[in-house]
Design an enzyme around this catalytic site. Structure first.
Site, mmCIF file in Angstrom:
data_model
loop_
_atom_site.group_PDB
_atom_site.id
_atom_site.type_symbol
_atom_site.label_atom_id
_atom_site.label_comp_id
_atom_site.label_asym_id
_atom_site.label_seq_id
_atom_site.Cartn_x
_atom_site.Cartn_y
_atom_site.Cartn_z
ATOM 1 N N LYS A 171 11.577 48.199 -25.540
ATOM 2 C CA LYS A 171 12.852 48.402 -24.825
ATOM 3 C C LYS A 171 13.926 47.712 -25.648
ATOM 4 O O LYS A 171 14.134 46.509 -25.555
ATOM 5 C CB LYS A 171 12.761 47.771 -23.439
ATOM 6 C CG LYS A 171 13.484 48.501 -22.352
ATOM 7 C CD LYS A 171 14.995 48.497 -22.402
ATOM 8 C CE LYS A 171 15.737 47.245 -22.074
ATOM 9 N NZ LYS A 171 17.121 47.268 -22.606
ATOM 10 N N GLU A 246 11.007 34.089 -26.544
ATOM 11 C CA GLU A 246 11.870 33.472 -27.575
ATOM 12 C C GLU A 246 13.263 33.482 -26.983
ATOM 13 O O GLU A 246 13.892 34.535 -26.874
ATOM 14 C CB GLU A 246 11.830 34.301 -28.866
ATOM 15 C CG GLU A 246 10.455 34.453 -29.488
ATOM 16 C CD GLU A 246 9.937 33.172 -30.107
ATOM 17 O OE1 GLU A 246 10.640 32.152 -30.094
ATOM 18 O OE2 GLU A 246 8.792 33.185 -30.591
ATOM 19 N N CYS A 280 20.062 32.846 -32.744
ATOM 20 C CA CYS A 280 19.480 31.845 -31.839
ATOM 21 C C CYS A 280 19.295 30.502 -32.537
ATOM 22 O O CYS A 280 19.304 29.469 -31.893
ATOM 23 C CB CYS A 280 18.167 32.363 -31.284
ATOM 24 S SG CYS A 280 17.046 32.893 -32.568
ATOM 25 N N GLU A 381 25.052 27.564 -25.052
ATOM 26 C CA GLU A 381 24.907 28.426 -26.227
ATOM 27 C C GLU A 381 26.171 29.287 -26.336
ATOM 28 O O GLU A 381 26.351 30.222 -25.560
ATOM 29 C CB GLU A 381 23.671 29.320 -26.041
ATOM 30 C CG GLU A 381 23.308 30.060 -27.295
ATOM 31 C CD GLU A 381 22.123 30.992 -27.103
ATOM 32 O OE1 GLU A 381 22.023 31.630 -26.044
ATOM 33 O OE2 GLU A 381 21.306 31.078 -28.029
#
Ligand code: NAD
Length: 477
Positions: A171, A246, A280, A381
């Site tokens: 996906k 992750e 990331c 973040e």
């Protein structure tokens, strides 16, 4: 215009009127492709196809699976230019970086082609028995990925899953599905049995959620936001599914007084600003020893101002636009929050000026001085091109600040002293520590997060193991 279809059971699924979305170029907001919008039902069909193909693919010898994976790598390399262009158009990154992403994904396929052959069993002799330990493929996997590295992060899952003998439904991210879909198509064209690799498009909360909930999927491999990872983990608990997650990061970068400052500044700039900070393991907060803070900061600012920004399709561009309006707004908010709490704007902080930037989601690489932990840029973040700098007096203080985070994906330290390097590497709470380097990704080494940055490891033999179940066969003697 490019059309991106779903792939289910080895066939392209025709577009359904009313369920077609348009993908826009973040560099100029022009339409670049039409994409099928899948439903929960499509996800269900794809899972059934993967279940049907599982006995065939898992029963294929690993040497034959390796041939298919090597052929897939060859096809990805052959199509790299074409797919990289789609990646730049949908995601914004410069074409040279998009091409590197495709080529590194081909390397991942080659690597796991060989790693899959090393899935040996074990033999244990008991007094009155013999034990054989087998590692068998876990089954149908759902592979769910984000938009920042839509091909690479999918390759990290597709390659070990197939090498282990699993089948899958991928996906891709809803707003950047084009290159990822073409990547899976290349893998299918390499000679997989129909249904071993499937792609469904559509909203995460609908299509992604179905892939996670369905009892057919036995493992969920997910890369994305921590909040989504938590929802996936909770849903996967219903059937005690295997998960690898992750998730987000907030990576510290420590510059000691004895560091090679030009190298540290160059590394910090590259890892804070490349892909517009939408990585990331991006450098999110810099702690610099006060004796060298001024010199390091000057060098970082000089480097930040040297990047060439523009449409990723133009030659020699270092940084493209941000992926979306939302990402840019979030970055702007984080910068404003920091400035409101006393940070000093040393570079950037706004959009670049000029007609060529008016329609895209461009933002200047931004350096902030006088940062502290009250600021969102130091805690959350940002996922944008912002490098906030805070000074420290002792290594202990720097380590405590670096570890003062709910995240633990990557951490970096620059020093010329071996003891300092080892102490810092031992004490930093993260899955990957970069000592005098700004990247913790290595195809042969484990990648993953501590704390709320994730669960499980990808890459290396660890990546393969996460697609295998252990079976003990005990023979009475
Ligand atoms: P996201 O979590 O919004 O989406 C990721 C994928 O999950 C998409 O395909 C989305 O459609 C799907 N999804 C959303 N809700 C879902 C649900 N309820 N069930 C199943 N699937 C669902 O993340 P994003 O905004 O696309 O990506 C950015 C994030 O990814 C950042 O937080 C970044 O740190 C993280 N990231 C982590 C790593 C890593 O290796 N740790 C690497 C790259 C990106």
């Amino acid at each position: 215009m490019h059309q991106s279809h779903m792939l289910i059971e080895g066939a392209i699924v025709p577009f359904v009127p009313g369920r077609i979305d348009t993908i826009y170029n973040p560099a100029n907001q022009e339409p670049v492709a039409e994409v099928a919008v899948g439903t929960r039902q499509d996800a269900g069909l794809a899972l059934q196809a993967a279940r049907k193909a599982f006995p065939v693919w898992s029963g294929t010898p690993s040497s034959k699976r390796a041939e298919v994976l090597h052929e897939a790598a060859r096809l990805v390399r052959e199509r790299a230019e074409e797919i990289a262009r789609l990646l730049t158009l949908e995601q914004g990154k410069p074409l040279k970086n998009a091409k590197m992403e495709l080529l590194s994904s081909a390397d991942v396929l080659d690597y796991y082609a060989e790693e899959g052959k090393r899935n040996f069993g074990e033999w244990i002799s008991g007094a009155h028995s013999r034990s054989i330990v087998l590692r068998q493929p876990v089954g149908v996997c759902a592979l769910i990925t984000p938009w920042n590295y839509p091909v690479d992060l999918l390759a990290w899952k597709v390659a070990p899953a197939l090498a282990a003998g699993c089948t899958f439904v991928a996906k891709p991210p809803s707003k950047a599905p084009l290159a990822a879909t073409e990547f899976v198509r290349a893998v299918c064209d390499a000679g997989l049995p129909a249904g071993a690799a499937n792609v469904v498009h559509g909203p995460g909360g609908e299509v992604g959620a179905k892939l996670v909930e369905s009892p057919i999927s036995r493992k969920i491999a997910f890369t994305g936001e921590t909040a989504t990872g938590k929802a996936i983990m909770a849903s996967a608990a219903t059937h005690i599914k295997r998960v690898s997650l992750e998730l987000g990061g907030q990576s510290p970068f420590i510059v000691c007084a004895d560091a090679d400052l030009p190298a540290a500044a160059a590394s910090a700039a590259q890892r804070a600003f490349s892909n517009m900070g939408q990585i990331c393991i991006s450098v999110n907060r810099i702690y610099v020893a006060e004796q060298v803070a001024e010199e390091f900061t000057e060098q970082l600012v000089r480097r930040a101002e040297r990047f060439k920004i523009g449409d990723g399709l133009q030659p020699d561009v270092d940084l493209g636009p941000m992926f979306s309006r939302e990402q840019r707004e979030k970055t702007r908010e984080h910068v404003a929050d920091a400035l409101g709490k006393g940070a000093e704007l040393l570079s950037g902080g706004s959009e670049p000026e000029g007609e060529e930037y008016e329609k895209g989601y461009f933002f200047l690489p931004t350096v902030l001085g006088e940062a502290d932990h009250r600021m969102r840029v130091m805690r959350e973040e940002t996922f944008g091109p912002v490098a906030p700098i805070m000074r420290f007096k002792t290594l202990e203080e720097a380590m405590a600040l670096a570890n003062d985070s709910e995240y633990g994906l990557a951490a970096y330290v620059f020093t010329s002293n071996l003891k300092t390097a080892l102490l810092a590497a031992e004490g930093l709470e993260a899955g990957g520590i970069g000592v005098n380097v700004n990247n913790v990704v290595d195809l042969q080494a484990p990648f993953g997060g501590w704390k709320e940055s994730g669960l499980g490891r990808e890459l290396g033999h660890w990546g393969l193991e996460s697609y295998l179940e252990t079976k003990h066969i005990r023979l009475g003697m």
